[in-house]
Design a protein around this motif. Structure first.
Motif, PDB file in Angstrom:
ATOM      1  N   ALA A  33       0.835  -1.198   0.000  1.00 37.81           N
ATOM      2  CA  ALA A  33       0.000   0.000   0.000  1.00 37.81           C
ATOM      3  C   ALA A  33       0.871   1.250   0.000  1.00 37.81           C
ATOM      4  CB  ALA A  33      -0.922  -0.001   1.215  1.00 37.81           C
ATOM      5  N   ARG A  34       1.967   1.211   0.737  1.00 38.08           N
ATOM      6  CA  ARG A  34       2.893   2.350   0.769  1.00 38.08           C
ATOM      7  C   ARG A  34       3.554   2.533  -0.592  1.00 38.08           C
ATOM      8  NH1 ARG A  34       8.405   3.072   1.740  1.00 38.08           N
ATOM      9  NH2 ARG A  34       8.923   5.100   2.684  1.00 38.08           N
ATOM     10  N   GLU A  35       3.978   1.446  -1.211  1.00 39.46           N
ATOM     11  CA  GLU A  35       4.610   1.546  -2.531  1.00 39.46           C
ATOM     12  C   GLU A  35       3.659   2.134  -3.570  1.00 39.46           C
ATOM     13  OE1 GLU A  35       7.551  -2.341  -1.878  1.00 39.46           O
ATOM     14  OE2 GLU A  35       5.760  -2.486  -3.137  1.00 39.46           O
ATOM     15  N   LEU A  36       2.398   1.706  -3.538  1.00 39.80           N
ATOM     16  CA  LEU A  36       1.407   2.238  -4.472  1.00 39.80           C
ATOM     17  C   LEU A  36       1.157   3.724  -4.220  1.00 39.80           C
ATOM     18  CD1 LEU A  36      -1.169  -0.707  -4.434  1.00 39.80           C
ATOM     19  CD2 LEU A  36       0.266  -0.040  -6.368  1.00 39.80           C
ATOM     20  N   ALA A  37       1.060   4.108  -2.951  1.00 42.59           N
ATOM     21  CA  ALA A  37       0.793   5.506  -2.617  1.00 42.59           C
ATOM     22  C   ALA A  37       1.978   6.409  -2.958  1.00 42.59           C
ATOM     23  CB  ALA A  37       0.442   5.627  -1.130  1.00 42.59           C
ATOM     24  N   LEU A  38       3.200   5.898  -2.826  1.00 46.43           N
ATOM     25  CA  LEU A  38       4.388   6.703  -3.109  1.00 46.43           C
ATOM     26  C   LEU A  38       4.483   7.098  -4.573  1.00 46.43           C
ATOM     27  CD1 LEU A  38       7.178   5.061  -0.910  1.00 46.43           C
ATOM     28  CD2 LEU A  38       6.274   7.395  -0.730  1.00 46.43           C
ATOM     29  N   LEU A  72      -3.222   5.344   2.592  1.00 46.83           N
ATOM     30  CA  LEU A  72      -2.774   3.966   2.437  1.00 46.83           C
ATOM     31  C   LEU A  72      -3.926   2.973   2.492  1.00 46.83           C
ATOM     32  CD1 LEU A  72       0.063   5.216   2.902  1.00 46.83           C
ATOM     33  CD2 LEU A  72       0.597   3.208   4.278  1.00 46.83           C
ATOM     34  N   GLY A  73      -5.050   3.388   3.055  1.00 51.54           N
ATOM     35  CA  GLY A  73      -6.145   2.443   3.279  1.00 51.54           C
ATOM     36  C   GLY A  73      -5.828   1.482   4.399  1.00 51.54           C
ATOM     37  N   LYS A  74      -4.964   1.920   5.326  1.00 48.47           N
ATOM     38  CA  LYS A  74      -4.575   1.096   6.477  1.00 48.47           C
ATOM     39  C   LYS A  74      -4.774   1.888   7.761  1.00 48.47           C
ATOM     40  CE  LYS A  74      -3.226  -2.031   3.643  1.00 48.47           C
ATOM     41  NZ  LYS A  74      -4.108  -3.184   3.424  1.00 48.47           N
ATOM     42  N   ARG A  75      -5.110   1.197   8.833  1.00 48.61           N
ATOM     43  CA  ARG A  75      -5.296   1.880  10.112  1.00 48.61           C
ATOM     44  C   ARG A  75      -3.965   2.354  10.682  1.00 48.61           C
ATOM     45  NH1 ARG A  75      -9.062  -1.833   9.634  1.00 48.61           N
ATOM     46  NH2 ARG A  75     -11.193  -1.371  10.298  1.00 48.61           N
ATOM     47  N   LEU A 200      -4.067 -13.532   3.771  1.00 50.44           N
ATOM     48  CA  LEU A 200      -4.115 -12.195   3.194  1.00 50.44           C
ATOM     49  C   LEU A 200      -4.085 -12.251   1.669  1.00 50.44           C
ATOM     50  CD1 LEU A 200      -1.481 -10.488   5.536  1.00 50.44           C
ATOM     51  CD2 LEU A 200      -3.943 -10.754   5.921  1.00 50.44           C
ATOM     52  N   ALA A 201      -4.342 -11.101   1.057  1.00 51.75           N
ATOM     53  CA  ALA A 201      -4.220 -10.953  -0.392  1.00 51.75           C
ATOM     54  C   ALA A 201      -3.051 -10.022  -0.674  1.00 51.75           C
ATOM     55  CB  ALA A 201      -5.501 -10.374  -0.986  1.00 51.75           C
ATOM     56  N   ALA A 202      -2.265 -10.345  -1.697  1.00 50.90           N
ATOM     57  CA  ALA A 202      -1.111  -9.530  -2.069  1.00 50.90           C
ATOM     58  C   ALA A 202      -1.362  -8.827  -3.395  1.00 50.90           C
ATOM     59  CB  ALA A 202       0.145 -10.395  -2.164  1.00 50.90           C
ATOM     60  N   ARG A 203      -0.671  -7.736  -3.607  1.00 52.48           N
ATOM     61  CA  ARG A 203      -0.704  -7.047  -4.891  1.00 52.48           C
ATOM     62  C   ARG A 203       0.323  -7.640  -5.857  1.00 52.48           C
ATOM     63  NH1 ARG A 203       0.381  -5.693  -9.102  1.00 52.48           N
ATOM     64  NH2 ARG A 203       0.327  -3.674 -10.155  1.00 52.48           N
ATOM     65  N   SER A 204       1.415  -8.138  -5.316  1.00 51.11           N
ATOM     66  CA  SER A 204       2.524  -8.609  -6.135  1.00 51.11           C
ATOM     67  C   SER A 204       2.709 -10.117  -6.015  1.00 51.11           C
ATOM     68  CB  SER A 204       3.818  -7.906  -5.713  1.00 51.11           C
ATOM     69  OG  SER A 204       4.950  -8.507  -6.297  1.00 51.11           O
ATOM     70  N   LEU A 205       2.944 -10.754  -7.152  1.00 52.45           N
ATOM     71  CA  LEU A 205       3.239 -12.189  -7.141  1.00 52.45           C
ATOM     72  C   LEU A 205       4.528 -12.486  -6.379  1.00 52.45           C
ATOM     73  CD1 LEU A 205       2.357 -13.235 -10.804  1.00 52.45           C
ATOM     74  CD2 LEU A 205       1.350 -14.169  -8.722  1.00 52.45           C
ATOM     75  N   GLU A 206       5.441 -11.516  -6.329  1.00 55.69           N
ATOM     76  CA  GLU A 206       6.719 -11.724  -5.665  1.00 55.69           C
ATOM     77  C   GLU A 206       6.558 -11.922  -4.160  1.00 55.69           C
ATOM     78  OE1 GLU A 206       9.130  -8.420  -6.642  1.00 55.69           O
ATOM     79  OE2 GLU A 206       9.388  -8.978  -8.752  1.00 55.69           O
ATOM     80  N   ARG A 207       5.454 -11.447  -3.608  1.00 52.75           N
ATOM     81  CA  ARG A 207       5.258 -11.570  -2.162  1.00 52.75           C
ATOM     82  C   ARG A 207       4.315 -12.710  -1.796  1.00 52.75           C
ATOM     83  NH1 ARG A 207       5.688  -5.655  -2.379  1.00 52.75           N
ATOM     84  NH2 ARG A 207       7.604  -5.100  -1.268  1.00 52.75           N
ATOM     85  N   LEU A 208       3.759 -13.356  -2.767  1.00 54.20           N
ATOM     86  CA  LEU A 208       2.832 -14.452  -2.518  1.00 54.20           C
ATOM     87  C   LEU A 208       3.577 -15.647  -1.928  1.00 54.20           C
ATOM     88  CD1 LEU A 208      -0.227 -14.762  -3.065  1.00 54.20           C
ATOM     89  CD2 LEU A 208       0.359 -15.960  -5.164  1.00 54.20           C
ATOM     90  N   HIS A 209       3.135 -16.119  -0.765  1.00 59.03           N
ATOM     91  CA  HIS A 209       3.741 -17.267  -0.074  1.00 59.03           C
ATOM     92  C   HIS A 209       5.193 -17.004   0.329  1.00 59.03           C
ATOM     93  CE1 HIS A 209       0.837 -20.687  -1.434  1.00 59.03           C
ATOM     94  NE2 HIS A 209       0.202 -19.626  -0.980  1.00 59.03           N
ATOM     95  N   ARG A 210       5.583 -15.736   0.397  1.00 59.05           N
ATOM     96  CA  ARG A 210       6.966 -15.416   0.780  1.00 59.05           C
ATOM     97  C   ARG A 210       7.026 -14.370   1.871  1.00 59.05           C
ATOM     98  NH1 ARG A 210       8.941 -14.711  -5.518  1.00 59.05           N
ATOM     99  NH2 ARG A 210       8.830 -16.912  -6.077  1.00 59.05           N
ATOM    100  N   THR A 211       5.873 -14.007   2.401  1.00 61.92           N
ATOM    101  CA  THR A 211       5.786 -12.856   3.301  1.00 61.92           C
ATOM    102  C   THR A 211       4.909 -13.174   4.500  1.00 61.92           C
ATOM    103  OG1 THR A 211       5.924 -11.429   1.330  1.00 61.92           O
ATOM    104  CG2 THR A 211       5.207 -10.405   3.385  1.00 61.92           C
ATOM    105  N   ILE A 212       5.311 -12.641   5.653  1.00 63.15           N
ATOM    106  CA  ILE A 212       4.507 -12.721   6.870  1.00 63.15           C
ATOM    107  C   ILE A 212       4.327 -11.294   7.385  1.00 63.15           C
ATOM    108  CG2 ILE A 212       4.383 -13.588   9.245  1.00 63.15           C
ATOM    109  CD1 ILE A 212       6.265 -15.881   8.320  1.00 63.15           C
TER     110      ILE A 212
END
Length: 343
Positions: A33-38, A72-75, A200-212
């Motif tokens: 969300a930060r990367e998209l907003a930047l 960001l759409g985040k609390r 969760l849902a990711a925006r990038s395939l690079e973070r799918l199943h690689r992120t906590i």
């Protein structure tokens, strides 16, 4: 549907039918969300720290103002993202390091003097990519009943917290909002802290199943796939809420949009100055995504996908998270102890 399935098969993904937001590429990850907003300029009220440990990157995003939270759409709160590209492969050394890292980060987020905790496993246990919460709950070392009926098992209870766990199911199966169930249990048990675990849902395939991702800002179940449910946070429950999640799905439109971007980038390299590339360059990333979404809508507007190894991955990451939580929640528990009690 045939086109979407073939595209998913070519990238070695399984289709999963869950509601998807149609207005923008959604993500549950604060770093995304930060990367998209930047892309639209600097954001005040958002800070990020980054550190690296043997192939594991830890990024801490702090959202400190309401203006930043809206952008960001985040609390407001702290979001800790632990990225490990090797997590999709079965690497036991990496999993051991990640278990330690997650446990330590979780300990820092836990409120001081929290003696009781309620763990909520969010999601649908009948849908593999959405079953992370129930799978983690099933592996936890719960102790609330032991304090009352078998205190000798805990050696008098010194160094152990009173832990209760619940997998409340989903609205479509229970007919009850998850937040209502959780609130009822919280009012009855009165825990010092609630921990919510969710896929969760990711925006990038690079973070799918690689992120906590860990957060002290609570969670809104289903937000990443446009299935908005009432938030589970300190405001709704009256106690601190920590959120723990792993991205297991990505929107099909995101995959198609990224693929088109790569195709045109290669086309621009091979045929500089072509008209198609000039047209594409005039569109923002959001406009490109929206164009793909509109094209896919007549085919299947509710398609998200998960990697084909999702079954094995979910078993591994559920064990990793449960073990980390067992160590973080019980100060007296070593990692060797956790191996014995984590199912």
């Amino acid at each position: 549907m045939v086109i979407s399935w073939n595209a998913a098969r070519r990238v070695r993904l399984k289709p999963c039918h869950l509601p998807v937001s149609r207005s923008s590429p959604r993500t549950d990850l604060a770093v995304e969300a930060r990367e998209l907003a930047l892309r639209e300029g600097r954001i005040r009220g958002v800070d990020e720290e980054r550190e690296e440990h043997e192939g594991v990157v830890i990024r801490r995003v702090r959202v400190s103002t309401q203006v930043a939270a809206r952008r960001l759409g985040k609390r407001k709160g702290t979001y800790i993202t632990i990225e490990a590209p090797g997590l999709r492969r079965r690497d036991f050394d990496l999993e051991d390091r990640l278990t330690c890292i997650v446990a330590e980060e979780l300990k820092r987020l836990l409120p001081e003097r929290a003696e009781t905790a309620l763990v909520i496993g969010l999601g649908n246990e009948h849908v593999t990519a959405d079953a992370l919460g129930p799978m983690v709950v099933n592996r936890l070392f719960v102790t609330r009943h032991l304090f009352s009926y078998m205190p000798e098992v805990l050696g008098g209870g010194e160094g152990y917290r009173s832990i209760a766990a619940l997998a409340p199911g989903v609205l479509g199966l229970t007919g009850i909002e998850t937040s209502e169930i959780v609130l009822g249990v919280v009012e009855r048990l009165k825990p010092d802290v609630v921990l919510a675990v969710d896929a969760l849902a990711a925006r990038s395939l690079e973070r799918l199943h690689r992120t906590i991702q860990l957060s002290d800002a609570g969670i809104q179940p289903g937000a990443g796939v446009g299935n908005h449910r009432k938030a589970i946070d300190q405001e709704t429950l009256g106690v601190p809420v920590l959120a723990i999640g792993v991205p297991t799905v990505v929107d099909a439109a995101t995959i198609a949009s990224d693929a088109i971007e790569l195709v045109f980038r290669e086309l621009g390299r091979q045929v500089p100055g072509n008209a198609a590339n000039r047209l594409l360059d005039q569109l923002t990333s959001q406009e490109k995504w929206q164009l793909v979404r509109e094209v896919l809508e007549p085919v299947d507007q509710n398609l998200v996908v998960a990697p084909k190894e999702v079954d094995e991955f979910m078993e591994n990451v559920a064990y990793l998270l449960a073990k980390s939580m067992n160590v973080a929640l019980h100060p007296a528990m070593t990692f060797e102890d956790a191996d014995l009690v984590t199912h």
